[in-house]
Design an enzyme around this catalytic site. Sequence first.
Site, short mmCIF file in Angstrom:
data_model
loop_
_atom_site.label_atom_id
_atom_site.label_comp_id
_atom_site.label_asym_id
_atom_site.label_seq_id
_atom_site.Cartn_x
_atom_site.Cartn_y
_atom_site.Cartn_z
N PRO A 2 0.83 -1.21 0.00
CA PRO A 2 0.00 0.00 0.00
C PRO A 2 0.86 1.25 0.00
O PRO A 2 1.90 1.30 0.67
CB PRO A 2 -0.79 -0.11 1.30
CG PRO A 2 -0.63 -1.51 1.76
CD PRO A 2 0.66 -2.00 1.20
N GLU A 3 0.43 2.26 -0.74
CA GLU A 3 1.18 3.49 -0.78
C GLU A 3 0.50 4.53 0.10
O GLU A 3 -0.53 4.24 0.73
CB GLU A 3 1.32 3.95 -2.23
CG GLU A 3 1.87 2.80 -3.06
CD GLU A 3 2.63 3.19 -4.31
OE1 GLU A 3 3.03 4.36 -4.44
OE2 GLU A 3 2.83 2.30 -5.16
N LYS A 51 3.44 5.86 5.45
CA LYS A 51 2.72 4.58 5.37
C LYS A 51 2.47 3.97 6.75
O LYS A 51 2.13 2.80 6.87
CB LYS A 51 3.51 3.60 4.50
CG LYS A 51 3.75 4.14 3.08
CD LYS A 51 4.40 3.09 2.23
CE LYS A 51 5.31 3.70 1.19
NZ LYS A 51 6.09 2.68 0.49
N ARG A 250 13.61 -3.20 -6.32
CA ARG A 250 12.21 -3.15 -6.73
C ARG A 250 12.16 -3.08 -8.25
O ARG A 250 13.04 -2.49 -8.87
CB ARG A 250 11.52 -1.91 -6.14
CG ARG A 250 11.61 -1.78 -4.64
CD ARG A 250 10.80 -2.83 -3.91
NE ARG A 250 9.38 -2.76 -4.19
CZ ARG A 250 8.55 -1.93 -3.58
NH1 ARG A 250 8.97 -1.11 -2.65
NH2 ARG A 250 7.25 -1.92 -3.89
#
Length: 262
Positions: A2-3, A51, A250
């Site tokens: 989740p961002e 976050k 990533r």
Amino acid sequence: MPEGDTVWLVAKHLDDALAGDVLTRSDFRIPALANADLVGRSVLGVAARGKHLLMRVEGGLTVHSHLRMDGAWHLHRPGTRWTGGPDHQVRVVLSTAAWDAIGYRLPVLEILETAQEDQAVGHLGPDLLDPAFDRDEALRRLGSAPEREIGQALLDQRNLAGIGNIYKAETLFLCRVWPWTPVGEVADLGALVDRARRLLEANKGHASQSTTGDPRPGRDHWVYGRAGRPCRRCGTRVSSASQGEPPYDRVTWWCARCQPGA
Ligand SMILES: [Zn+2]
């Protein structure tokens, strides 16, 4: 993962449901908090910081959690079926008369003194979704390592908080910046930061994320998740590659024509 906008919405839903009400159930299912009991305390509010989720309760305590890859908070009316996963994945249940809040798979879950929240979130850079977002400080932090690749610098929550892999890739595409460009060679860092902030702001109020303005699946992103598909701007096939050293590597996506490298 989740961002910032997703976590912001989780915080808003928890805050709408719980703030102002007294906890009637407090069931922490992790060893470190097996004896914690928040029953009888009012929930003062729930906020997102980057976050991270901060649930402040009466008596100067904060329940700090982070969703990482897989965590979630679910809200259910008492007596209704919980739908967030099997029971053994429940890490905490906090209930009021009106709601059960169930935390699933939370890799970070702790109780802090509210006055000590900085121990958990003090390292974070300016929060892109904070109305008082400190743009100059974000630019100062980003610019402090000019040799670093911008694709990695944008993900580093110590620079600025809230960007994950989606907004990283999409922001760089929209600003026509190659992800491996050294920060010091990005022509307009301010434009990148402003663009990321607008994307997060535009998406914070709802569950779906669209950076194109089109919410339909398959049309909601420019390059994220679109390796091999035609660039929406120029038709070139979208590239993807891993960026960064394990375990912090990533995948990133970019258009080699719209975002030419050095
Ligand atoms: Zn292109």
